[in-house]
Design a protein around this motif. Structure first.
Motif, PDB file in Angstrom:
ATOM      1  N   GLY A 184       0.836  -1.200   0.000  1.00 21.78           N
ATOM      2  CA  GLY A 184       0.000   0.000   0.000  1.00 21.78           C
ATOM      3  C   GLY A 184       0.861   1.236   0.000  1.00 21.78           C
ATOM      4  O   GLY A 184       2.067   1.177   0.212  1.00 21.78           O
ATOM      5  N   GLY A 185       0.250   2.381  -0.247  1.00 24.47           N
ATOM      6  CA  GLY A 185       0.990   3.640  -0.239  1.00 24.47           C
ATOM      7  C   GLY A 185       2.104   3.668  -1.256  1.00 24.47           C
ATOM      8  O   GLY A 185       3.213   4.124  -0.970  1.00 24.47           O
ATOM      9  N   ARG A 186       1.845   3.156  -2.464  1.00 24.02           N
ATOM     10  CA  ARG A 186       2.916   3.006  -3.450  1.00 24.02           C
ATOM     11  C   ARG A 186       3.517   4.347  -3.859  1.00 24.02           C
ATOM     12  O   ARG A 186       4.729   4.462  -4.022  1.00 24.02           O
ATOM     13  N   ALA A 187       2.681   5.357  -4.066  1.00 25.07           N
ATOM     14  CA  ALA A 187       3.201   6.652  -4.503  1.00 25.07           C
ATOM     15  C   ALA A 187       4.146   7.237  -3.466  1.00 25.07           C
ATOM     16  O   ALA A 187       5.197   7.798  -3.800  1.00 25.07           O
ATOM     17  N   ARG A 188       3.813   7.084  -2.186  1.00 24.52           N
ATOM     18  CA  ARG A 188       4.687   7.599  -1.119  1.00 24.52           C
ATOM     19  C   ARG A 188       5.954   6.764  -1.009  1.00 24.52           C
ATOM     20  O   ARG A 188       7.047   7.289  -0.818  1.00 24.52           O
ATOM     21  N   PHE A 189       5.825   5.457  -1.115  1.00 23.40           N
ATOM     22  CA  PHE A 189       6.975   4.560  -1.054  1.00 23.40           C
ATOM     23  C   PHE A 189       7.988   4.904  -2.139  1.00 23.40           C
ATOM     24  O   PHE A 189       9.202   4.945  -1.902  1.00 23.40           O
ATOM     25  N   LEU A 190       7.508   5.167  -3.351  1.00 17.48           N
ATOM     26  CA  LEU A 190       8.377   5.476  -4.489  1.00 17.48           C
ATOM     27  C   LEU A 190       8.844   6.923  -4.498  1.00 17.48           C
ATOM     28  O   LEU A 190       9.710   7.283  -5.294  1.00 17.48           O
ATOM     29  N   GLY A 191       8.290   7.756  -3.633  1.00 20.56           N
ATOM     30  CA  GLY A 191       8.686   9.158  -3.573  1.00 20.56           C
ATOM     31  C   GLY A 191       7.975  10.049  -4.570  1.00 20.56           C
ATOM     32  O   GLY A 191       8.382  11.197  -4.779  1.00 20.56           O
ATOM     33  N   TRP A 239       4.899  11.112  -4.248  1.00 23.85           N
ATOM     34  CA  TRP A 239       3.908  11.922  -3.552  1.00 23.85           C
ATOM     35  C   TRP A 239       4.119  11.732  -2.061  1.00 23.85           C
ATOM     36  O   TRP A 239       4.599  10.674  -1.652  1.00 23.85           O
ATOM     37  N   PRO A 240       3.834  12.722  -1.224  1.00 28.30           N
ATOM     38  CA  PRO A 240       3.252  14.034  -1.513  1.00 28.30           C
ATOM     39  C   PRO A 240       4.318  15.057  -1.891  1.00 28.30           C
ATOM     40  O   PRO A 240       5.510  14.832  -1.619  1.00 28.30           O
ATOM     41  N   LEU A 241       3.907  16.154  -2.487  1.00 26.88           N
ATOM     42  CA  LEU A 241       4.834  17.215  -2.898  1.00 26.88           C
ATOM     43  C   LEU A 241       4.892  18.294  -1.819  1.00 26.88           C
ATOM     44  O   LEU A 241       4.737  19.488  -2.099  1.00 26.88           O
ATOM     45  N   ARG A 242       5.145  17.860  -0.591  1.00 26.39           N
ATOM     46  CA  ARG A 242       5.225  18.804   0.510  1.00 26.39           C
ATOM     47  C   ARG A 242       6.147  18.218   1.591  1.00 26.39           C
ATOM     48  O   ARG A 242       6.371  17.004   1.598  1.00 26.39           O
ATOM     49  N   PRO A 243       6.680  19.089   2.454  1.00 29.85           N
ATOM     50  CA  PRO A 243       6.478  20.533   2.459  1.00 29.85           C
ATOM     51  C   PRO A 243       7.076  21.182   1.209  1.00 29.85           C
ATOM     52  O   PRO A 243       8.193  20.828   0.801  1.00 29.85           O
ATOM     53  N   ALA A 248      12.605  13.548   0.975  1.00 31.77           N
ATOM     54  CA  ALA A 248      11.422  12.680   1.041  1.00 31.77           C
ATOM     55  C   ALA A 248      10.671  12.679  -0.281  1.00 31.77           C
ATOM     56  O   ALA A 248       9.458  12.509  -0.311  1.00 31.77           O
ATOM     57  N   SER A 249      11.390  12.861  -1.376  1.00 31.08           N
ATOM     58  CA  SER A 249      10.754  12.923  -2.694  1.00 31.08           C
ATOM     59  C   SER A 249      11.713  12.372  -3.747  1.00 31.08           C
ATOM     60  O   SER A 249      12.930  12.540  -3.647  1.00 31.08           O
ATOM     61  N   LEU A 250      11.153  11.740  -4.766  1.00 30.59           N
ATOM     62  CA  LEU A 250      11.961  11.232  -5.875  1.00 30.59           C
ATOM     63  C   LEU A 250      12.396  12.330  -6.820  1.00 30.59           C
ATOM     64  O   LEU A 250      13.421  12.215  -7.500  1.00 30.59           O
ATOM     65  N   PRO A 295       9.941   6.733   3.516  1.00 29.28           N
ATOM     66  CA  PRO A 295       8.585   6.433   3.070  1.00 29.28           C
ATOM     67  C   PRO A 295       7.731   5.883   4.200  1.00 29.28           C
ATOM     68  O   PRO A 295       8.206   5.148   5.058  1.00 29.28           O
ATOM     69  N   ARG A 296       6.463   6.238   4.208  1.00 24.58           N
ATOM     70  CA  ARG A 296       5.554   5.768   5.243  1.00 24.58           C
ATOM     71  C   ARG A 296       5.029   4.372   4.935  1.00 24.58           C
ATOM     72  O   ARG A 296       4.628   3.649   5.823  1.00 24.58           O
ATOM     73  N   ALA A 297       4.984   4.020   3.637  1.00 19.13           N
ATOM     74  CA  ALA A 297       4.474   2.694   3.289  1.00 19.13           C
ATOM     75  C   ALA A 297       5.443   1.622   3.744  1.00 19.13           C
ATOM     76  O   ALA A 297       6.649   1.803   3.718  1.00 19.13           O
ATOM     77  N   THR A 298       4.945   0.494   4.172  1.00 22.88           N
ATOM     78  CA  THR A 298       5.798  -0.617   4.561  1.00 22.88           C
ATOM     79  C   THR A 298       5.786  -1.668   3.473  1.00 22.88           C
ATOM     80  O   THR A 298       4.898  -1.714   2.638  1.00 22.88           O
ATOM     81  N   LEU A 299       6.814  -2.521   3.486  1.00 26.35           N
ATOM     82  CA  LEU A 299       6.920  -3.545   2.468  1.00 26.35           C
ATOM     83  C   LEU A 299       5.892  -4.642   2.660  1.00 26.35           C
ATOM     84  O   LEU A 299       5.498  -5.316   1.732  1.00 26.35           O
ATOM     85  N   ALA A 300       5.468  -4.847   3.879  1.00 26.60           N
ATOM     86  CA  ALA A 300       4.466  -5.877   4.153  1.00 26.60           C
ATOM     87  C   ALA A 300       3.691  -5.458   5.389  1.00 26.60           C
ATOM     88  O   ALA A 300       4.228  -4.742   6.245  1.00 26.60           O
ATOM     89  N   PRO A 301       2.448  -5.870   5.521  1.00 29.73           N
ATOM     90  CA  PRO A 301       1.682  -5.499   6.707  1.00 29.73           C
ATOM     91  C   PRO A 301       2.290  -6.095   7.963  1.00 29.73           C
ATOM     92  O   PRO A 301       2.870  -7.181   7.926  1.00 29.73           O
ATOM     93  N   GLU A 302       2.186  -5.359   9.058  1.00 29.76           N
ATOM     94  CA  GLU A 302       2.705  -5.873  10.319  1.00 29.76           C
ATOM     95  C   GLU A 302       1.856  -7.048  10.773  1.00 29.76           C
ATOM     96  O   GLU A 302       0.664  -7.111  10.499  1.00 29.76           O
TER      97      GLU A 302
END
Length: 336
Positions: free
Chosen positions: A83-90, A92-96, A252-254, A318-325
């Protein structure tokens, strides 16, 4: 006024957002797929005229897209991350926004500083003769390519225009650099972060360098179609990979890594602009990926370390994890 109990929502340290473990199966599949696709795309260069082939101008850009293709396949086939693929890959998000703009500016400027400094250091060491007044090699090249009788502006003006056009060139080159960076700094580096920051940076850079093998062995970059050329590429990619990887983690961004890669590609011929007439610079020594650049990059990275910008607390993740806890862990966390 009601007092809120903040203990239920503790501030999380950036390192706590890192993936819990390396998905080695997915990493191996990604590396094999990215490199295999690269060899497949470059295959016509081995069957025909090599880099002189009319197809080279099409195949080289296509090869730059193979890490992105490998990323898409691994993300969906191995479900890494879940989950959270866009954040994991950097992506998104475009902030700060302020931090992102700052690191985009650094991404544009740092490669210029490193590549120009590399040429100047190489000149000081006697590895290449420079002409920083008449730019004689560049002037000869311009004259040779211009139609006979065409009036030309002063060469210093043409050189200034070369540097003025670098931001535009960086943006154009970033379009294809995105195909690489989505794979290298977006997926692979993030997947390797459980090993620690430095191992993730170094391993990603080494794989990135080896990925270039099918074109390096045809003489690309260093005109050394042998193992020495591949090792030079690995060394250059490891050195630049640390800088690109730091931009990725610190922002924190690609996108800063993408722009830095585009900026580096736009600077590929700068040493030829600064060289003296009659010089044939050895790009394995004085080029943007050559040995001298490794030393310059080591100094730049050393300054970043001394400024304490490589501390875990300064690096976003990244906030996304590779697998659920595991369910038990989640339950325990809710009752603490």
């Amino acid at each position: 006024m009601t007092r809120h109990d903040d203990s239920r929502h503790p501030v999380r340290h950036p390192d706590s957002e890192r993936p819990a473990r390396v998905p080695w199966g997915a990493v191996a599949a990604y590396a094999a797929l990215a490199c295999g696709l690269a060899w497949g795309v470059a295959a016509p260069l081995w069957l025909g005229e090599g880099l002189a082939s009319p197809l080279a101008g099409l195949l080289l850009p296509l090869m730059m897209l193979t890490p992105a293709i490998a990323t898409v396949v691994v993300v969906f086939a191995f479900r890494v991350p879940r989950g959270g693929r866009a954040r994991f890959l950097g992506l998104w998000p475009l902030r700060p926004a302020g931090r992102l703009v700052l690191f985009l500016a650094l991404a544009l400027v740092l490669p210029v500083v490193v590549v120009v400094a590399t040429a100047l250091v190489a000149g000081a060491l006697g590895l290449v003769r420079l002409d920083l007044v008449g730019f004689s090699a560049f002037a000869a090249q311009v004259s040779a390519n211009a139609p006979a009788g065409t009036p030309l502006p002063p060469v210093a003006v043409l050189v200034a225009l070369q540097f003025a056009a670098l931001p535009f060139g960086a943006l154009v080159n970033s379009l294809l650099a995105f195909g690489e960076e989505l794979g290298w700094r977006g997926w692979l580096q993030t997947a390797l972060l459980p090993l620690g920051t430095w191992p993730a940076l170094l391993i990603t850079g080494a794989v990135w360098g080896l990925w270039h093998a099918p074109v390096i062995l045809r003489g690309y970059n260093f005109a050394r179609p042998d193992i020495a050329g591949v090792l030079l590429m690995v060394g250059g990619c490891v050195a630049w990979g640390v800088l690109f990887g730091w931009l990725r983690l610190r922002s924190a961004s690609l996108w800063p890594a993408v722009l830095a890669h585009g900026s580096l590609n736009a600077l590929a011929g700068i040493v030829l602009v600064l060289a003296a007439a009659g010089e044939t610079p050895d790009l394995g020594l004085v080029g943007p990926l050559g040995v001298v650049s490794w030393g310059v990059l080591a100094v730049v990275i050393g300054v970043i370390v001394l400024l304490r910008q490589f501390r875990p607390g300064t690096l976003a993740a990244p906030r996304a994890t590779l697998a659920p806890e595991p369910a038990a862990t989640i339950a325990e966390g809710e009752t603490r």
